[in-house]
Structure formats: structure tokens, C-alpha cells
Scaffold this motif. Structure first.
Motif, mmCIF file in Angstrom:
data_model
loop_
_atom_site.group_PDB
_atom_site.id
_atom_site.type_symbol
_atom_site.label_atom_id
_atom_site.label_comp_id
_atom_site.label_asym_id
_atom_site.label_seq_id
_atom_site.Cartn_x
_atom_site.Cartn_y
_atom_site.Cartn_z
ATOM 1 N N VAL A 67 0.847 -1.201 0.000
ATOM 2 C CA VAL A 67 0.000 0.000 0.000
ATOM 3 C C VAL A 67 0.881 1.249 0.000
ATOM 4 C CG1 VAL A 67 -1.630 1.354 1.407
ATOM 5 C CG2 VAL A 67 -2.020 -1.096 1.052
ATOM 6 N N GLN A 68 1.940 1.230 0.802
ATOM 7 C CA GLN A 68 2.855 2.381 0.844
ATOM 8 C C GLN A 68 3.515 2.598 -0.518
ATOM 9 O OE1 GLN A 68 3.089 4.664 3.194
ATOM 10 N NE2 GLN A 68 1.562 3.491 4.337
ATOM 11 N N GLN A 69 3.928 1.516 -1.160
ATOM 12 C CA GLN A 69 4.539 1.635 -2.482
ATOM 13 C C GLN A 69 3.539 2.207 -3.477
ATOM 14 O OE1 GLN A 69 7.834 1.148 -3.347
ATOM 15 N NE2 GLN A 69 7.129 2.124 -5.228
ATOM 16 N N LEU A 70 2.290 1.774 -3.396
ATOM 17 C CA LEU A 70 1.245 2.289 -4.293
ATOM 18 C C LEU A 70 1.037 3.787 -4.071
ATOM 19 C CD1 LEU A 70 -0.899 1.612 -6.456
ATOM 20 C CD2 LEU A 70 -2.497 1.209 -4.576
ATOM 21 N N TYR A 74 1.527 6.738 -6.796
ATOM 22 C CA TYR A 74 0.491 7.736 -7.096
ATOM 23 C C TYR A 74 1.082 9.152 -7.046
ATOM 24 C CZ TYR A 74 -4.123 5.450 -7.446
ATOM 25 O OH TYR A 74 -5.232 4.746 -7.864
ATOM 26 N N ALA A 75 1.861 9.412 -5.980
ATOM 27 C CA ALA A 75 2.462 10.739 -5.838
ATOM 28 C C ALA A 75 3.446 11.011 -6.979
ATOM 29 C CB ALA A 75 3.176 10.840 -4.491
ATOM 30 N N SER A 76 4.235 10.024 -7.330
ATOM 31 C CA SER A 76 5.188 10.175 -8.429
ATOM 32 C C SER A 76 4.468 10.426 -9.749
ATOM 33 C CB SER A 76 6.047 8.903 -8.515
ATOM 34 O OG SER A 76 6.872 8.942 -9.649
ATOM 35 N N ALA A 77 3.387 9.696 -9.981
ATOM 36 C CA ALA A 77 2.632 9.861 -11.232
ATOM 37 C C ALA A 77 2.007 11.251 -11.311
ATOM 38 C CB ALA A 77 1.550 8.791 -11.327
ATOM 39 N N GLN A 78 1.550 11.786 -10.187
ATOM 40 C CA GLN A 78 0.963 13.130 -10.194
ATOM 41 C C GLN A 78 2.001 14.184 -10.554
ATOM 42 O OE1 GLN A 78 -0.843 13.444 -6.289
ATOM 43 N NE2 GLN A 78 -2.887 12.989 -7.112
ATOM 44 N N SER A 79 3.205 14.024 -10.028
ATOM 45 C CA SER A 79 4.245 15.015 -10.343
ATOM 46 C C SER A 79 4.738 14.891 -11.782
ATOM 47 C CB SER A 79 5.407 14.905 -9.352
ATOM 48 O OG SER A 79 6.030 13.654 -9.476
ATOM 49 N N GLN A 90 -3.326 9.377 -18.065
ATOM 50 C CA GLN A 90 -4.511 8.527 -18.085
ATOM 51 C C GLN A 90 -4.121 7.039 -18.031
ATOM 52 O OE1 GLN A 90 -6.971 8.991 -21.573
ATOM 53 N NE2 GLN A 90 -8.778 8.143 -20.536
ATOM 54 N N LEU A 91 -3.110 6.659 -18.809
ATOM 55 C CA LEU A 91 -2.640 5.267 -18.793
ATOM 56 C C LEU A 91 -2.065 4.889 -17.420
ATOM 57 C CD1 LEU A 91 -0.942 5.007 -22.317
ATOM 58 C CD2 LEU A 91 -3.076 3.919 -21.571
ATOM 59 N N LYS A 92 -1.290 5.823 -16.853
ATOM 60 C CA LYS A 92 -0.681 5.572 -15.539
ATOM 61 C C LYS A 92 -1.770 5.438 -14.463
ATOM 62 C CE LYS A 92 3.086 5.100 -13.142
ATOM 63 N NZ LYS A 92 3.952 3.947 -13.331
ATOM 64 N N ALA A 93 -2.811 6.290 -14.553
ATOM 65 C CA ALA A 93 -3.911 6.227 -13.588
ATOM 66 C C ALA A 93 -4.641 4.881 -13.685
ATOM 67 C CB ALA A 93 -4.879 7.377 -13.824
ATOM 68 N N GLN A 94 -4.842 4.379 -14.894
ATOM 69 C CA GLN A 94 -5.494 3.079 -15.070
ATOM 70 C C GLN A 94 -4.645 1.956 -14.474
ATOM 71 O OE1 GLN A 94 -6.164 2.803 -19.303
ATOM 72 N NE2 GLN A 94 -8.022 4.058 -19.233
ATOM 73 N N GLU A 95 -3.327 2.051 -14.700
ATOM 74 C CA GLU A 95 -2.413 1.048 -14.147
ATOM 75 C C GLU A 95 -2.452 1.052 -12.619
ATOM 76 O OE1 GLU A 95 2.328 0.752 -13.350
ATOM 77 O OE2 GLU A 95 1.750 1.580 -15.295
ATOM 78 N N LYS A 98 -5.685 -0.374 -11.284
ATOM 79 C CA LYS A 98 -5.673 -1.830 -11.394
ATOM 80 C C LYS A 98 -4.884 -2.439 -10.229
ATOM 81 C CE LYS A 98 -4.616 -5.591 -14.574
ATOM 82 N NZ LYS A 98 -4.071 -5.966 -15.872
ATOM 83 N N ARG A 99 -3.738 -1.852 -9.899
ATOM 84 C CA ARG A 99 -2.938 -2.331 -8.761
ATOM 85 C C ARG A 99 -3.704 -2.167 -7.452
ATOM 86 N NH1 ARG A 99 2.606 0.608 -8.936
ATOM 87 N NH2 ARG A 99 2.638 -0.113 -6.789
ATOM 88 N N GLU A 100 -4.440 -1.073 -7.335
ATOM 89 C CA GLU A 100 -5.236 -0.821 -6.130
ATOM 90 C C GLU A 100 -6.333 -1.895 -5.987
ATOM 91 O OE1 GLU A 100 -7.727 2.828 -4.024
ATOM 92 O OE2 GLU A 100 -6.793 3.140 -5.968
ATOM 93 N N GLN A 101 -6.981 -2.238 -7.085
ATOM 94 C CA GLN A 101 -8.000 -3.288 -7.063
ATOM 95 C C GLN A 101 -7.385 -4.641 -6.703
ATOM 96 O OE1 GLN A 101 -9.674 -2.948 -10.985
ATOM 97 N NE2 GLN A 101 -11.109 -1.319 -10.388
#
Length: 194
Positions: A67-70, A74-79, A90-95, A98-101
Motif C-alpha cells: 500500500v505504501q509503495q502504491l 500515485y504521488a510520483s505519477a501526479q508530479s 490517463q494510462l498511468k492512472a489506469q495502471e 488496477k494495482r489498487e484493485q
């Protein structure tokens, strides 16, 4: 006057008959067990609960690191989203979703695994406790041992007081009787369809 004496005599005779069975009923040796207290204070149950707690914490630590890695991803993808563009974001958010699910499914699977493993063990312990109560009742000569607490029930009774077979026979006979009555109606209905 004679009628009242006869009625009084009959009433006395009936009362005497009913009282003759009362001493036998009051001669039962009974006891009770606080099942909730028994479950709380059983060393074997405490040990099982401690093992479950340790295993839950181990599984929780494994999940927490993922969870911490996820969260970091998320923070890295936002920056990075501003510099790499909306399509990449958009692709990164979908990935990441999917990991969160997958993490959610993994958490549910771990919960089911714990429930299956420790639920069966706990059920086995409860059965052993009931067996011990039954053996204790036989050894001490009790007619009945009642349970109090969360699960109030009769935990032991002499076999001679068990009417389960008789009731089961009546229920089965009634079922067979109603099934026999329904069968001809079904045959008639199926013949009409033909």
C-alpha cells in the motif's frame, strides 16, 4: 352435598396422581456453564486467538508495504503527469487503479484465508469443549447441564431424555406422506401436458 364430595374426591385423586410424578422430576441433578466465560478463559482458545493475531499482523505488514509503495507511485505519477502529458497520465492512472484493485482483492483473500484456517480450528475447539462438558456431566452424574451466556442451550443430557429420533421419525413420516400425495398430482399434470 354428595356431588360436591364426589367432585372434591376426584379433584383430590387427580391432584395426588399429578404429585406422584413431581418428586421424580424434581430429583434431577442439574448444573450450568457460563459458555461465554468458558470461551474467554480457555487457554487453548486464548492460544489460538494469539496465533491468529500474529498471523494477521504478518499479513498486514506485507500488505502495508504494498500500500505504501502504491501511494508513492500515485504521488510520483501526479508530479510526472504535467511533463509527460494527459495521455500518459490517463494510462498511468489506469495502471495504478488496477494495482489498487489487486491489493483490495489480495486483502479480501487474506481475510478469507484467516477465517477458513482459524474458523475451522475454533469450531474444532468448541466441539472439544462440548465433548468435555458431556464427559464431565456423565462422570458427575448430572441429568442436565445448561449453557448460559451467548449460546444458551442444553449442553448435556442423559440419552434416555433424548426424543430426537421420535420427532425425526414423525417429521420424516409427515414428509413421506405429503410427498406421496403430491406425486399423483404431478403425474396427472404431466399427463395433461402430453
Amino acid at each position: 352435598m354428595k356431588k360436591s364430595l364426589v367432585v372434591l374426591g376426584l379433584a383430590f385423586a387427580l391432584f395426588s396422581c399429578n404429585n406422584s410424578s413431581a418428586p421424580a422430576a424434581s430429583g434431577f441433578k442439574t448444573a450450568y456453564v457460563d459458555t461465554q466465560k468458558l470461551m474467554e478463559k480457555s487457554d487453548e482458545i486464548k492460544d489460538l486467538d494469539d496465533k491468529r493475531k500474529v498471523k494477521t499482523e504478518e499479513m498486514g505488514r506485507e500488505l502495508d508495504s504494498e500500500v505504501q509503495q502504491l501511494k508513492l507511485d500515485y504521488a510520483s505519477a501526479q508530479s510526472e503527469a504535467n511533463s509527460k502529458g494527459p495521455q500518459w497520465a490517463q494510462l498511468k492512472a489506469q495502471e495504478l487503479q488496477k494495482r489498487e484493485q489487486q491489493l483490495g482483492a489480495k486483502q479480501e483473500a487474506m481475510g478469507r484465508q484467516l477465517q477458513e484456517e482459524f474458523g475451522v480450528k475454533r469450531d474444532t475447539l468448541v466441539s472439544q469443549i462440548k465433548k468435555t462438558i458431556k464427559e464431565y456431566g456423565k462422570k458427575k452424574g448430572y441429568d442436565y447441564i445448561y449453557g448460559t451466556g451467548d449460546a444458551a442451550s442444553i449442553l448435556y443430557a442423559k440419552d434416555s431424555y433424548d426424543v430426537t429420533k421420535d420427532i425425526l421419525k414423525e417429521l420424516n413420516d409427515k414428509f413421506k406422506g405429503s410427498a406421496t400425495k403430491e406425486e399423483p398430482a404431478k403425474d396427472t399434470a404431466s399427463e395433461e401436458k402430453k
